[in-house]
Design a protein around this motif. Sequence first.
Motif, PDB file in Angstrom:
ATOM      1  N   GLY A  45      32.599 -29.566  11.770  1.00 24.53           N
ATOM      2  CA  GLY A  45      32.496 -30.432  12.937  1.00 24.53           C
ATOM      3  C   GLY A  45      33.339 -29.954  14.099  1.00 24.53           C
ATOM      4  N   VAL A  58      24.720 -30.106  13.630  1.00 18.76           N
ATOM      5  CA  VAL A  58      25.972 -30.467  12.955  1.00 18.76           C
ATOM      6  C   VAL A  58      26.107 -29.596  11.706  1.00 18.76           C
ATOM      7  N   ALA A 332      29.196 -33.899  17.243  1.00 19.95           N
ATOM      8  CA  ALA A 332      29.585 -33.132  16.052  1.00 19.95           C
ATOM      9  C   ALA A 332      31.102 -32.980  15.969  1.00 19.95           C
TER      10      ALA A 332
END
Length: 530
Positions: A45, A58, A332
């Motif tokens: 992330g 992501v 993300a």
Amino acid sequence: MFKTIKSDLPASLVVFFVALPLCLGIALASGAPLFSGLIAGIIGGIVVGGLSGSNVGVSGPAAGLAAIVLTAIGTLGGYQNFLVAVVLGGVIQLLFGVLKAGVIGYYFPSSVIKGMLTGIGIIIILKQIPHFFGYDNEPEGADSFIEASGENTFTAILHITDNITLGSMVIGLIGLGVILFWDLILSKKAKFFKVIQGPLVAVVLGIIYVVVTSGNESLAILPKHLVSVPIPEDATSFLNQFSFPNFAAITNSEVWVIAFTIALVASLETLLCVEATDKLDPHKNVTPTNRELLAQGTGNIISGLIGGLPITQVIVRSSANIQSGGQSKLSAIIHGFLLLISVIVIPRLLNMIPLSVLAAILLVVGYKLAKPKLFKTMYQLGWKQWLPFITTVLGIVFTDLLVGIGLGLMVGIVVILLKSYQNSHFLHIEDKSNGKHKIKMTLAEEVTFFNKGAILKELDSLPRDTYLELDLIKTRYLDYDIIEILEDFLHKASERNIDIKLVSKRGIEENPASFIEFFRTRPKSKLSLS
């Protein structure tokens, strides 16, 4: 990037709740420490999300690598030796990016990518049904519900009636009802219901349910049906959860073989996911694939250095992000920080979340990926689209991700070779006469998905305030993938002040959208211009 935080923040919460059990489950299925999955999710992330050129992708640990990791740990004689292979795999991915190997992702036909999304959606649904009813013998994220008895996904579903946990089923149904009600009705009533997402409400209700029913024998949810995050007692015990590579194993040839395998499989899964998320992205952004390989390689190096699993871009998290309204990479990145903060500050609260509620979230994600309407649409597009699509779907459901994609790609190649008896290419001519920035693009006689990469690059490189003349007079066959590229480009052209004139045997089209609509609505979509 922060201009879209109102959309990205609620989307990051949904991705966080989707990613948390998957990180833990994939680590368990890989035979690695549970904390290693969380490390990979955090690095995927924060680090990969920050370096990636994708607005909606992501990254994190992937189920597709679980079997490779499980075997590799045993082969190399320990997890710390395996971490050396993860670091080297990241270095190899950096090399792939420098050598511009990302172009490989453009050579997968649209039908195969859609088949991949649909197959993954079906797998998500099948795998979450047992968890929804409280039958949690297999960790989330594993490839199949395999036990000592040899049970698989389908037999596990058939045995659900013998293993229903009432409390899990009740809160699962409540959570699913809340998510659907929120998505279909409340989100259209006011902006507040778009900021506060249904999955977040479902998770909060799940925690409240666990607290309220803790003393009720029939409705209480046992710990094995709840999220299980490692709980450190102090800062020292938290730091002790990190593992570090044993670089003395770098001279072992097996380490290099596994490193190359990780780099190859992780890169391929990432490129396929990039292609798929770009199609799901409502803004139709084109992710720079070579930059993505560099980002993934960097993420794997850092993950391996501190004890994390290999990282790829993951379609489950990415599609959850898109469906929840994520618009930039901030979503993300925030999800990565949420994972980090939660495992440090509130691990006990996380361990009160019922797995059936998280299964309800994933059931909705799976359905949106594998809508029944898509099967009908692909069938109506003709056998050239339907055959690779359904082959990919069945291959993924009954074997695994890479085998399914490989089968679909082979069928797609056979289909296109049957049609493309002549090499396809296109000619790009730029004319700046009379002081006007005018560009003429002439497509060849046969244009297929093999030309996707070149056409995408040319259209994406067009400067603002351009007058584009697209000449299709000599074109006899236009593949459906190219129609999709042109359709996506129309969406972006207005934002870049690009005027388009399309010249074909039908005449001059000042409104190319009507031309594209003509092809999309043709029976069997033959797409023949002759």
